[in-house]
Design an enzyme around this catalytic site. Structure first.
Site, PDB file in Angstrom:
ATOM      1  N   GLU A  21       0.840  -1.205   0.000  1.00  0.00           N
ATOM      2  CA  GLU A  21       0.000   0.000   0.000  1.00  0.00           C
ATOM      3  C   GLU A  21       0.871   1.249   0.000  1.00  0.00           C
ATOM      4  O   GLU A  21       0.571   2.228  -0.684  1.00  0.00           O
ATOM      5  CB  GLU A  21      -0.890   0.027   1.240  1.00  0.00           C
ATOM      6  CG  GLU A  21      -1.960  -1.035   1.268  1.00  0.00           C
ATOM      7  CD  GLU A  21      -2.783  -0.947   2.528  1.00  0.00           C
ATOM      8  OE1 GLU A  21      -3.947  -0.502   2.439  1.00  0.00           O
ATOM      9  OE2 GLU A  21      -2.264  -1.316   3.612  1.00  0.00           O
ATOM     10  N   LYS A  98     -11.475   4.921   1.671  1.00  0.00           N
ATOM     11  CA  LYS A  98     -10.399   4.110   1.089  1.00  0.00           C
ATOM     12  C   LYS A  98     -11.066   3.014   0.250  1.00  0.00           C
ATOM     13  O   LYS A  98     -11.186   1.865   0.672  1.00  0.00           O
ATOM     14  CB  LYS A  98      -9.531   3.526   2.199  1.00  0.00           C
ATOM     15  CG  LYS A  98      -8.275   2.847   1.752  1.00  0.00           C
ATOM     16  CD  LYS A  98      -7.449   2.428   2.972  1.00  0.00           C
ATOM     17  CE  LYS A  98      -6.169   1.744   2.542  1.00  0.00           C
ATOM     18  NZ  LYS A  98      -5.365   1.353   3.722  1.00  0.00           N
TER      19      LYS A  98
END
Length: 134
Positions: A21, A98
């Site tokens: 990420e 997100k």
């Protein structure tokens, strides 16, 4: 209390607890509401007596694209604090989305929301924006 709302401020950030990420980045969306009194701004038609939402959006984008954080909760609180420190607003609501979070089951969105006031960060109350003597 009057409200300025911005929704869907989009930017790519590198937030998350997993190495991939932070390395690859992913899209984030931010919604904010700024709570204030824009009586004086409306009476005078003066941008300096309210929060300039273009600048607010740029600040948020810079925070999303800035320092990588493990948690979107941390990002949401930092955005809230920054807006309260830099604008004459009494309170804020911040939601960080997100949508590409690494979750193994189908989902539509992941989001966290915070609501903060100036007092939450030990900031002085906003001086009321009143016109100088008439």
């Amino acid at each position: 209390m009057d409200t300025i709302s911005l929704s869907g401020i989009a930017a790519v950030g590198h937030h998350g607890v997993f190495d991939f990420e932070r390395r690859s980045g992913q899209p984030f969306l931010v919604d904010v509401e700024l709570y204030t009194d824009f009586t004086a701004a409306a009476e005078t038609d003066d941008l300096t007596l309210t929060a300039h939402y273009g600048e607010v959006a740029e600040r948020i984008k810079a925070m999303v694209t800035g320092e990588p954080l493990n948690l979107i909760e941390t990002l949401a609180v930092r955005i809230a604090k920054d807006l309260l420190e830099n604008y004459s607003v009494d309170g804020v609501s911040v939601t960080v989305h997100k949508p590409k979070a690494p979750i193994e089951v189908p989902f539509g969105d992941v989001a966290v929301s915070v609501n903060r006031t100036r007092a939450d960060f030990g900031l002085e109350p906003v001086a009321k924006n009143v016109k100088d003597s008439k």
